[in-house]
Design a protein around this motif. Structure first.
Motif, short mmCIF file in Angstrom:
data_model
loop_
_atom_site.label_atom_id
_atom_site.label_comp_id
_atom_site.label_asym_id
_atom_site.label_seq_id
_atom_site.Cartn_x
_atom_site.Cartn_y
_atom_site.Cartn_z
N UNK A 11 0.86 -1.18 0.00
CA UNK A 11 0.00 0.00 0.00
C UNK A 11 0.90 1.23 0.00
N UNK A 12 0.61 2.18 -0.87
CA UNK A 12 1.47 3.35 -1.02
C UNK A 12 1.53 4.15 0.28
N UNK A 13 2.61 4.81 0.49
CA UNK A 13 2.81 5.61 1.69
C UNK A 13 4.16 5.29 2.30
N UNK A 14 4.39 5.80 3.50
CA UNK A 14 5.65 5.58 4.17
C UNK A 14 5.85 4.10 4.41
N UNK A 15 7.04 3.57 4.18
CA UNK A 15 7.23 2.12 4.31
C UNK A 15 6.95 1.62 5.72
N UNK A 16 6.18 0.58 5.77
CA UNK A 16 5.88 -0.09 7.03
C UNK A 16 5.69 -1.58 6.73
N UNK A 17 5.75 -2.43 7.77
CA UNK A 17 5.63 -3.87 7.53
C UNK A 17 4.30 -4.22 6.88
N UNK A 18 4.34 -5.20 6.01
CA UNK A 18 3.10 -5.67 5.39
C UNK A 18 2.20 -6.29 6.45
N UNK A 19 0.93 -6.39 6.13
CA UNK A 19 -0.04 -7.02 7.02
C UNK A 19 0.40 -8.46 7.30
N UNK A 20 0.83 -9.15 6.26
CA UNK A 20 1.23 -10.56 6.39
C UNK A 20 2.46 -10.71 7.27
N UNK A 21 3.46 -9.86 7.06
CA UNK A 21 4.70 -9.95 7.86
C UNK A 21 4.43 -9.65 9.33
N UNK A 22 3.69 -8.60 9.57
CA UNK A 22 3.38 -8.22 10.95
C UNK A 22 2.56 -9.32 11.64
N UNK A 23 1.57 -9.85 10.92
CA UNK A 23 0.73 -10.91 11.48
C UNK A 23 1.52 -12.18 11.77
N UNK A 24 2.41 -12.55 10.86
CA UNK A 24 3.23 -13.75 11.05
C UNK A 24 4.15 -13.59 12.26
N UNK A 25 4.73 -12.41 12.40
CA UNK A 25 5.62 -12.14 13.54
C UNK A 25 4.85 -12.23 14.85
#
Length: 192
Positions: free
Chosen positions: A34-48
């Motif tokens: 999703x465009x905007x300031x870089x942040x973790x993807x939903x999938x990466x954050x959820x997996x972590x």
């Protein structure tokens, strides 16, 4: 009544053997599409977060996280079609910007680990994500690979491709694939 030395011996026996190797978890993480300031993807954050909750639990000394971010260039090598590249410095600026975005992403996960008190390390590679992840698995030999999954349908998988399916088939270690939660789904499932 037990002597203080026998109590100390019992307590010492209950302690985790410090020489016992920790479980090393390699997590492939990516930034949000999703465009905007870089942040973790939903999938990466959820997996972590799932891995912390379901596997690590309170045993922070028994695990080590290894975060891998693979920077993928578009097929033509340019991800910003509005840019004009007129000199070698322009390309260096593009590489520098991409590296900063990757570092910002990894910083999120490393800071979170330090808040919890869990050992970690992180690095960036570039290339085809599925190939690089499997190569890094062979190189660092983790006990477990954890990847997030967008949960795309069969039609979308044909066009978008899926890193998690490739890793399931080719990674040389056990792998856990964590799907996004239903409530975390964006309007367009391809977004992450």
């Amino acid at each position: 009544m037990a002597s203080s030395s026998s109590v100390e011996e019992s307590v010492a026996a209950l302690r985790i053997d410090e020489s016992y190797p920790v479980t090393r978890i390699l997590m492939a993480v990516n930034e949000s599409s999703v465009k905007g300031y870089p942040h973790p993807s939903i999938s990466s954050r959820g997996a972590f977060e799932w891995t912390l909750e379901k596997i690590v639990r309170n045993n922070v000394t028994g695990f080590k996280f290894m975060f891998l971010h693979v920077q993928v260039t578009d097929e033509d090598g340019f991800d910003d079609m509005d840019s004009i590249f007129a000199s070698p410095a322009d390309f260096q600026a593009l590489k520098s910007r991409d590296r900063k975005r990757g570092l910002h992403l990894l910083e999120h996960f490393v800071e979170r680990c330090h808040q919890i008190g869990i050992s970690c390390e992180a690095w960036i590679k570039s290339g085809d994500a599925k190939e690089v992840i499997c190569h890094e698995v062979r190189r660092v030999k983790p006990d477990l690979l954890v990847v997030g999954c967008r949960g795309l349908g069969p039609f979308q998988r044909v066009f978008v491709g899926t890193v998690s399916e490739f890793c399931q088939k080719h990674a040389e270690c056990p792998i856990i694939t964590i799907k996004r939660k239903e409530e975390d789904m964006p309007q367009d499932p391809v977004d992450d």
